[in-house]
Design an enzyme around this catalytic site. Sequence first.
Site, short mmCIF file in Angstrom:
data_model
loop_
_atom_site.label_atom_id
_atom_site.label_comp_id
_atom_site.label_asym_id
_atom_site.label_seq_id
_atom_site.Cartn_x
_atom_site.Cartn_y
_atom_site.Cartn_z
N LYS A 54 0.82 -1.09 -0.06
CA LYS A 54 -0.15 -0.09 0.13
C LYS A 54 0.89 1.12 -0.05
CE LYS A 54 -3.91 -2.35 2.35
NZ LYS A 54 -4.43 -2.71 3.57
N GLN A 98 -4.07 -1.40 10.12
CA GLN A 98 -4.28 -2.87 9.34
C GLN A 98 -4.59 -3.94 10.28
OE1 GLN A 98 -3.02 -3.39 6.08
NE2 GLN A 98 -3.75 -5.57 6.49
N ASP A 121 -11.03 3.19 4.92
CA ASP A 121 -11.36 1.88 4.94
C ASP A 121 -12.85 1.64 4.64
OD1 ASP A 121 -9.31 0.00 4.23
OD2 ASP A 121 -8.50 -0.16 6.60
#
Length: 285
Positions: A54, A98, A121
């Site tokens: 990412k 994460q 997200d």
Amino acid sequence: MAAHLIDGKALALSIREQIGKDVAQLAEQANVTPGLAAILVGEDPASAIYVKNKKAACGKAGIYADENKLPASTSQSELLALIDKMNADPKIHGILVQLPLPKHIDSKVILEAVSPEKDVDGFHPYNVGRLVAADPVFVACTPKGVMKMIESIGQPIEGKRAVIIGRSNIVGKPVALLLMHANATVTVCHSRTKDLPTVCREADIVVAAIGRANFVTRDMIKEGAIVIDVGINRLEDGRLVGDVDFEGAKEQAGWITPVPGGVGPMTIAMLLQNTLESAKRFANK
Ligand code: NDP
């Protein structure tokens, strides 16, 4: 007849190129560089690779990436303090925590601490609620990528029968909502669904998000169906496969996504897209 391949890698690349141009334009016109903070707690090797990928993708698109690696011993309050700092940082437009987090940290508390305005997200209950109300701000990256892949075919979604296998908060449920909002008739299947193969055979669109290698076989697919494989499963011999038995399914489907090179690259592209959209919203404030 063999299905058409939906090449997620190529589609993601073209989206990322456009994002790179839009990032440059935003810097020129508004003097704003989109910024993403990635937070990784612990030593999970798969998570470390995801964050690394990412970060690299951000770099290529001209997005500022602030990587925060914390030891597995980090306390919940220390993590909350870092999120507060990122919430207040004007250089940061997106915050990514994460998952999974170490067991002593409550993921729900952490995800709710991320400002909904920086929740790239799309996991915060505010953004989930906006999606349910068909008025989304941030849509979770994998479901958003799944929709882009289906749309890339150029076939109408309206009126199609869609079957989603899997009902997780991060994939199955949001994909079902997005397809419903696109006027598909949606059925969501899970581990308690009776006679799943029969349900699946009715589908014009199948989205598999189960986490079981080669679960969806050729006999479960209607001829000409669109088959999107979200699954990522590592076999004992080290190979990476999806939830769909690709070799068999491609003989029956009309369109199919591969694993790897399907939904995975699209997830990263959508993360960049969400970060760019967030930076634009901040710039327009
Ligand atoms: P979860 O484990 O959270 O959910 C799996 C779902 O599959 C559950 O709803 C479960 O049902 C259902 N399921 C499990 N076994 C069966 C069965 N035998 N029959 C029918 N349904 C079943 O997984 P995620 O949604 O997080 O992820 C799914 C897959 O997608 C994984 O392989 C994951 O690695 C991958 N993934 C890929 C991403 C990408 O970027 N490509 C991003 C995110 C995930 P129940 O609810 O009843 O338990």
